[in-house]
Design a protein around this motif. Structure first.
Motif, PDB file in Angstrom:
ATOM      1  N   TYR A   1      42.667  24.297  19.390  1.00 40.09           N
ATOM      2  CA  TYR A   1      41.278  24.414  18.939  1.00 40.09           C
ATOM      3  C   TYR A   1      41.126  25.525  17.910  1.00 40.09           C
ATOM      4  CZ  TYR A   1      39.407  21.287  22.557  1.00 40.09           C
ATOM      5  OH  TYR A   1      39.099  20.205  23.332  1.00 40.09           O
TER       6      TYR A   1
ATOM      7  N   ARG B   1      45.667  24.335  24.645  1.00 37.42           N
ATOM      8  CA  ARG B   1      44.425  23.756  24.129  1.00 37.42           C
ATOM      9  C   ARG B   1      43.632  24.780  23.331  1.00 37.42           C
ATOM     10  NH1 ARG B   1      39.510  21.855  27.813  1.00 37.42           N
ATOM     11  NH2 ARG B   1      39.258  24.098  27.770  1.00 37.42           N
TER      12      ARG B   1
ATOM     13  N   ALA C   1      48.440  24.790  29.987  1.00 40.30           N
ATOM     14  CA  ALA C   1      47.737  23.718  29.270  1.00 40.30           C
ATOM     15  C   ALA C   1      46.464  24.249  28.631  1.00 40.30           C
ATOM     16  CB  ALA C   1      47.424  22.568  30.225  1.00 40.30           C
ATOM     17  N   PHE C   2      45.747  25.120  29.335  1.00 39.56           N
ATOM     18  CA  PHE C   2      44.536  25.704  28.757  1.00 39.56           C
ATOM     19  C   PHE C   2      44.856  26.629  27.589  1.00 39.56           C
ATOM     20  CE2 PHE C   2      42.389  24.564  32.820  1.00 39.56           C
ATOM     21  CZ  PHE C   2      41.384  23.807  32.253  1.00 39.56           C
TER      22      PHE C   2
END
Length: 106
Positions: A18, A14, A10-11
């Motif tokens: 971004y 993300r 998930a990181f």
């Protein structure tokens, strides 16, 4: 251990989202900044917007802050730079087109 793998994934997702938004905002800011730099200063008053210097300052500062602070988690500045570039491109640039008679006939 699968929950840690899901969190790490998930990181990573993300981070890439971004990154794409930051690069897109930087590209739009550079396009808006370039367009603003080549326009004549009196065209801005004819359109009825801020002066050329004000727009150059807004676009350059937001681009600089976006690129410098996005590395440290300042994603808000990326969104501000994106908003400034979109306002310029969708409002001021369109006003220049209408001023030259290149607008749509619809």
């Amino acid at each position: 251990m699968p929950e840690f793998t899901a969190v790490a994934f998930a990181f990573e997702v993300r981070f890439f989202v971004y990154l794409v938004i930051t690069l897109g905002a930087a590209l739009l800011s550079v396009i808006a900044l370039t367009h603003c730099a080549v326009q004549k200063p009196d065209a801005f008053s004819a359109v009825g917007t801020l002066s050329k210097g004000a727009w150059l300052g807004i676009l350059a500062i937001t681009l600089l802050l976006s690129l410098l602070l996005s590395v440290r988690g300042g994603f808000m500045f990326t969104l501000i730079a994106l908003a400034a570039a979109l306002v310029y491109l969708l409002d001021v640039r369109t006003g220049f087109k209408d001023l030259r008679g290149g607008g749509s006939s619809y």
